[in-house]
Design a protein around this motif. Structure first.
Motif, PDB file in Angstrom:
ATOM      1  N   PRO A 107     -10.808  -5.549   2.878  1.00  0.00           N
ATOM      2  CA  PRO A 107      -9.694  -6.466   3.718  1.00  0.00           C
ATOM      3  C   PRO A 107      -9.170  -5.848   5.125  1.00  0.00           C
ATOM      4  CG  PRO A 107      -8.552  -5.220   1.872  1.00  0.00           C
ATOM      5  CD  PRO A 107     -10.289  -5.178   1.696  1.00  0.00           C
ATOM      6  N   GLN A 108      -8.922  -6.448   5.832  1.00  0.00           N
ATOM      7  CA  GLN A 108      -8.318  -6.143   7.242  1.00  0.00           C
ATOM      8  C   GLN A 108      -6.990  -6.264   7.247  1.00  0.00           C
ATOM      9  OE1 GLN A 108     -10.777  -4.804   9.423  1.00  0.00           O
ATOM     10  NE2 GLN A 108     -11.858  -4.915   7.612  1.00  0.00           N
ATOM     11  N   LEU A 109      -6.084  -7.033   6.539  1.00  0.00           N
ATOM     12  CA  LEU A 109      -4.812  -7.348   6.523  1.00  0.00           C
ATOM     13  C   LEU A 109      -4.423  -7.836   5.323  1.00  0.00           C
ATOM     14  CD1 LEU A 109      -2.080  -7.678   7.881  1.00  0.00           C
ATOM     15  CD2 LEU A 109      -2.716 -10.114   8.663  1.00  0.00           C
ATOM     16  N   VAL A 110      -3.519  -6.873   4.735  1.00  0.00           N
ATOM     17  CA  VAL A 110      -2.805  -7.199   3.586  1.00  0.00           C
ATOM     18  C   VAL A 110      -1.550  -7.263   3.504  1.00  0.00           C
ATOM     19  CG1 VAL A 110      -2.790  -6.452   1.072  1.00  0.00           C
ATOM     20  CG2 VAL A 110      -4.661  -6.401   2.153  1.00  0.00           C
ATOM     21  N   VAL A 111      -0.567  -8.190   2.674  1.00  0.00           N
ATOM     22  CA  VAL A 111       0.654  -8.226   2.638  1.00  0.00           C
ATOM     23  C   VAL A 111       1.158  -7.856   1.180  1.00  0.00           C
ATOM     24  CG1 VAL A 111       2.801  -9.719   2.688  1.00  0.00           C
ATOM     25  CG2 VAL A 111       0.980  -9.827   4.291  1.00  0.00           C
ATOM     26  N   VAL A 112       1.712  -6.925   1.361  1.00  0.00           N
ATOM     27  CA  VAL A 112       2.442  -6.121   0.027  1.00  0.00           C
ATOM     28  C   VAL A 112       3.903  -6.609  -0.243  1.00  0.00           C
ATOM     29  CG1 VAL A 112       2.636  -4.282  -1.372  1.00  0.00           C
ATOM     30  CG2 VAL A 112       0.726  -4.262   0.042  1.00  0.00           C
ATOM     31  N   CYS A 113       4.319  -6.910  -1.324  1.00  0.00           N
ATOM     32  CA  CYS A 113       5.598  -7.414  -1.633  1.00  0.00           C
ATOM     33  C   CYS A 113       6.351  -6.467  -2.802  1.00  0.00           C
ATOM     34  CB  CYS A 113       5.872  -8.740  -2.068  1.00  0.00           C
ATOM     35  SG  CYS A 113       5.288 -10.053  -0.990  1.00  0.00           S
ATOM     36  N   VAL A 114       7.203  -5.943  -2.501  1.00  0.00           N
ATOM     37  CA  VAL A 114       7.962  -4.710  -3.460  1.00  0.00           C
ATOM     38  C   VAL A 114       9.230  -5.270  -3.656  1.00  0.00           C
ATOM     39  CG1 VAL A 114       8.969  -2.454  -3.468  1.00  0.00           C
ATOM     40  CG2 VAL A 114       6.640  -2.872  -2.246  1.00  0.00           C
ATOM     41  N   ASP A 115       9.442  -5.811  -4.762  1.00  0.00           N
ATOM     42  CA  ASP A 115      10.736  -6.341  -5.351  1.00  0.00           C
ATOM     43  C   ASP A 115      11.452  -7.428  -4.613  1.00  0.00           C
ATOM     44  OD1 ASP A 115      12.762  -5.993  -7.400  1.00  0.00           O
ATOM     45  OD2 ASP A 115      14.015  -4.970  -6.170  1.00  0.00           O
ATOM     46  N   VAL A 116      10.114  -8.372  -4.214  1.00  0.00           N
ATOM     47  CA  VAL A 116      10.915  -9.595  -3.432  1.00  0.00           C
ATOM     48  C   VAL A 116      11.402 -10.761  -4.535  1.00  0.00           C
ATOM     49  CG1 VAL A 116      10.275 -11.541  -2.143  1.00  0.00           C
ATOM     50  CG2 VAL A 116       9.588  -9.167  -1.636  1.00  0.00           C
ATOM     51  N   ARG A 117      12.361 -11.076  -4.429  1.00  0.00           N
ATOM     52  CA  ARG A 117      12.798 -11.592  -5.726  1.00  0.00           C
ATOM     53  C   ARG A 117      13.107 -13.256  -5.790  1.00  0.00           C
ATOM     54  NH1 ARG A 117      15.479  -8.277  -9.738  1.00  0.00           N
ATOM     55  NH2 ARG A 117      14.413  -6.200  -9.439  1.00  0.00           N
ATOM     56  N   ASP A 118      13.288 -13.681  -4.288  1.00  0.00           N
ATOM     57  CA  ASP A 118      13.424 -15.237  -4.457  1.00  0.00           C
ATOM     58  C   ASP A 118      12.010 -15.733  -4.258  1.00  0.00           C
ATOM     59  OD1 ASP A 118      13.662 -17.524  -2.094  1.00  0.00           O
ATOM     60  OD2 ASP A 118      15.519 -17.334  -3.347  1.00  0.00           O
ATOM     61  N   PRO A 119      11.932 -16.798  -5.212  1.00  0.00           N
ATOM     62  CA  PRO A 119      10.482 -17.457  -5.000  1.00  0.00           C
ATOM     63  C   PRO A 119      10.320 -18.343  -3.813  1.00  0.00           C
ATOM     64  CG  PRO A 119      12.269 -18.604  -6.717  1.00  0.00           C
ATOM     65  CD  PRO A 119      12.577 -17.447  -6.258  1.00  0.00           C
ATOM     66  N   GLY A 120      11.358 -18.805  -3.142  1.00  0.00           N
ATOM     67  CA  GLY A 120      11.247 -19.471  -1.818  1.00  0.00           C
ATOM     68  C   GLY A 120      10.565 -18.446  -0.898  1.00  0.00           C
ATOM     69  N   ASN A 121      11.274 -17.367  -0.848  1.00  0.00           N
ATOM     70  CA  ASN A 121      10.695 -16.192   0.278  1.00  0.00           C
ATOM     71  C   ASN A 121       9.484 -15.820  -0.282  1.00  0.00           C
ATOM     72  OD1 ASN A 121      13.072 -16.308   1.617  1.00  0.00           O
ATOM     73  ND2 ASN A 121      14.056 -14.349   0.471  1.00  0.00           N
ATOM     74  N   ALA A 122       9.010 -15.502  -1.465  1.00  0.00           N
ATOM     75  CA  ALA A 122       7.742 -15.124  -1.630  1.00  0.00           C
ATOM     76  C   ALA A 122       6.615 -16.215  -1.300  1.00  0.00           C
ATOM     77  CB  ALA A 122       7.701 -14.760  -3.014  1.00  0.00           C
ATOM     78  N   ALA A 136      -5.112 -10.995   1.855  1.00  0.00           N
ATOM     79  CA  ALA A 136      -4.717 -11.158   0.447  1.00  0.00           C
ATOM     80  C   ALA A 136      -2.964 -10.980   0.295  1.00  0.00           C
ATOM     81  CB  ALA A 136      -5.215 -10.205  -0.710  1.00  0.00           C
ATOM     82  N   VAL A 137      -2.167 -11.380  -0.846  1.00  0.00           N
ATOM     83  CA  VAL A 137      -0.770 -10.810  -0.895  1.00  0.00           C
ATOM     84  C   VAL A 137      -0.680 -10.070  -2.269  1.00  0.00           C
ATOM     85  CG1 VAL A 137       1.329 -11.781  -1.358  1.00  0.00           C
ATOM     86  CG2 VAL A 137       0.027 -12.789   0.355  1.00  0.00           C
ATOM     87  N   VAL A 138      -0.350  -9.006  -2.326  1.00  0.00           N
ATOM     88  CA  VAL A 138      -0.157  -8.108  -3.416  1.00  0.00           C
ATOM     89  C   VAL A 138       1.459  -8.221  -3.730  1.00  0.00           C
ATOM     90  CG1 VAL A 138      -0.583  -5.787  -4.417  1.00  0.00           C
ATOM     91  CG2 VAL A 138      -2.207  -6.813  -2.907  1.00  0.00           C
ATOM     92  N   CYS A 139       1.435  -8.674  -5.079  1.00  0.00           N
ATOM     93  CA  CYS A 139       3.035  -8.544  -5.530  1.00  0.00           C
ATOM     94  C   CYS A 139       3.141  -7.477  -6.401  1.00  0.00           C
ATOM     95  CB  CYS A 139       3.221  -9.872  -6.244  1.00  0.00           C
ATOM     96  SG  CYS A 139       3.072 -11.410  -5.255  1.00  0.00           S
ATOM     97  N   CYS A 140       3.820  -6.466  -6.262  1.00  0.00           N
ATOM     98  CA  CYS A 140       4.142  -5.276  -6.876  1.00  0.00           C
ATOM     99  C   CYS A 140       4.988  -5.641  -8.144  1.00  0.00           C
ATOM    100  CB  CYS A 140       4.695  -4.277  -6.166  1.00  0.00           C
ATOM    101  SG  CYS A 140       3.433  -3.508  -4.950  1.00  0.00           S
ATOM    102  N   GLU A 141       5.055  -4.529  -9.292  1.00  0.00           N
ATOM    103  CA  GLU A 141       6.091  -4.912 -10.212  1.00  0.00           C
ATOM    104  C   GLU A 141       7.163  -5.006  -9.791  1.00  0.00           C
ATOM    105  OE1 GLU A 141       5.258  -2.325 -13.821  1.00  0.00           O
ATOM    106  OE2 GLU A 141       6.891  -1.461 -13.138  1.00  0.00           O
ATOM    107  N   GLY A 142       7.994  -6.223 -10.220  1.00  0.00           N
ATOM    108  CA  GLY A 142       9.339  -6.553  -9.974  1.00  0.00           C
ATOM    109  C   GLY A 142       9.579  -7.464  -8.896  1.00  0.00           C
ATOM    110  N   THR A 143       8.522  -8.078  -8.522  1.00  0.00           N
ATOM    111  CA  THR A 143       8.345  -9.140  -7.371  1.00  0.00           C
ATOM    112  C   THR A 143       8.393 -10.432  -8.201  1.00  0.00           C
ATOM    113  OG1 THR A 143       7.409  -7.981  -5.488  1.00  0.00           O
ATOM    114  CG2 THR A 143       7.000 -10.268  -5.769  1.00  0.00           C
ATOM    115  N   VAL A 144       8.898 -11.527  -7.963  1.00  0.00           N
ATOM    116  CA  VAL A 144       8.817 -12.808  -8.334  1.00  0.00           C
ATOM    117  C   VAL A 144       7.632 -13.261  -8.459  1.00  0.00           C
ATOM    118  CG1 VAL A 144       9.077 -14.106  -6.287  1.00  0.00           C
ATOM    119  CG2 VAL A 144       9.961 -15.082  -8.549  1.00  0.00           C
ATOM    120  N   ASP A 145       7.279 -14.101  -9.520  1.00  0.00           N
ATOM    121  CA  ASP A 145       5.942 -14.430  -9.967  1.00  0.00           C
ATOM    122  C   ASP A 145       5.766 -15.578  -8.876  1.00  0.00           C
ATOM    123  OD1 ASP A 145       3.742 -15.514 -11.261  1.00  0.00           O
ATOM    124  OD2 ASP A 145       4.909 -16.746 -12.583  1.00  0.00           O
ATOM    125  N   LEU A 146       4.426 -15.622  -8.259  1.00  0.00           N
ATOM    126  CA  LEU A 146       4.101 -16.314  -7.316  1.00  0.00           C
ATOM    127  C   LEU A 146       3.622 -17.741  -7.776  1.00  0.00           C
ATOM    128  CD1 LEU A 146       2.656 -14.671  -4.060  1.00  0.00           C
ATOM    129  CD2 LEU A 146       4.017 -16.534  -4.081  1.00  0.00           C
TER     130      LEU A 146
END
Length: 278
Positions: A107-122, A136-146
């Motif tokens: 991958p050349q560009l990856v977005v990682v979410c750390v503890d992003v809680r609002d589903p609309g934001n995610a 890709a988007v990677v949702c770390c532990e604690g981030t809302v279910d996409l």
């Protein structure tokens, strides 16, 4: 369907999620997603502006041998997750991607979410990442279910077009990604390098934190290669994480089209305000 709409554990256990509306059904069909069943409101033919388009999608479902069930009027509204119920809902098999599977994609560009809680934001983060060409988007532990219905709606179909990875603790995820050769850029509201002068032409992973608290820098600082901020005019309200993702991901796309960041001589920085982490 009600369980899938309302409970993350049900979506995980059954490896299924729900999509609502004509637009998402169309995206699912275009990408050959695993549609398990489609449910129609009994009055769907009278829904304004959707009849012809939905009819075409239903014909496509028939061609693909996807079961279609027409329910009595009002039944769908009682289980739908929207204030204004859509005339069609579908149950879809959840795509499964492992973190290690991304490595093989280089991958050349990856977005990682750390503890992003609002589903609309995610969902908006995923939409922005996809539109800018992220891998890709990677949702770390604690981030809302996409696969949350609100996140899926906010993604505008992005969840069908790019890998969405549910991963473990942020420190472990960033350690792994760093080993692939990506520069891990933490987004902070102030004090980071101005994003417009940061060289983003190499392989990059943007790391976005919680809407209120930002990134836990005490925990993650050693797993980040640099910090970036979005300058804002004095007194301006902060950007939410979805807007920040759009700004930063499209700056990557711009730099890769034109080959370089703005030089310090060409760019006049605004006073740093609250920004990318919120």
């Amino acid at each position: 369907m009600r369980r899938l709409l309302g409970r993350r554990d049900a979506r995980k256990d059954e490896a299924r999620f729900v999509i609502e509306g004509v637009n998402l059904l169309e995206e699912a069909l275009v990408t050959r997603a695993g549609i398990e069943a489609v449910y129609l409101d009994g009055g769907w033919a009278e829904a304004p502006g959707s009849h012809d388009r939905l009819s075409g999608l239903l014909e496509r479902c028939t061609e693909l041998e996807v079961p279609v069930f027409e329910l009595e009027p009002g039944v769908l509204a009682r289980v739908a997750g929207t204030v204004t119920p859509q005339p069609v809902i579908a149950v879809v098999v959840t795509p499964h991607f492992e973190l290690m599977g991304l490595k093989a994609m280089s991958p050349q560009l990856v977005v990682v979410c750390v503890d992003v809680r609002d589903p609309g934001n995610a969902g908006t983060v995923a939409r922005s990442a996809w539109a800018a060409g992220a891998d890709a988007v990677v949702c770390c532990e604690g981030t809302v279910d996409l696969w949350n219905p609100k996140a899926v709606r906010s993604s505008a179909g992005a969840v069908f077009h790019m890998p969405i990875v549910a991963a473990g603790p942020a420190a472990e995820v960033l350690g792994e990604i760093g080993g692939w050769g990506l520069r891990r850029l933490g987004t902070v509201s102030e004090g980071g390098v101005d994003y417009a002068v940061e060289d983003l032409t190499s392989r990059v992973a943007f790391v976005f934190g919680n809407e209120a608290a930002g990134l836990p820098l005490a925990e993650l600082r050693t797993q980040l290669d640099s910090l970036v901020s979005i300058p804002m005019a004095r007194g301006a309200e902060s950007l939410n994480v979805g807007m920040a993702a759009a700004v930063l991901c499209f700056e990557v796309a711009r730099q890769r089209r034109f080959g370089a960041p703005a030089s310090s001589g060409q760019f006049v920085a605004l006073r740093l305000g609250r920004g990318a982490a919120e």
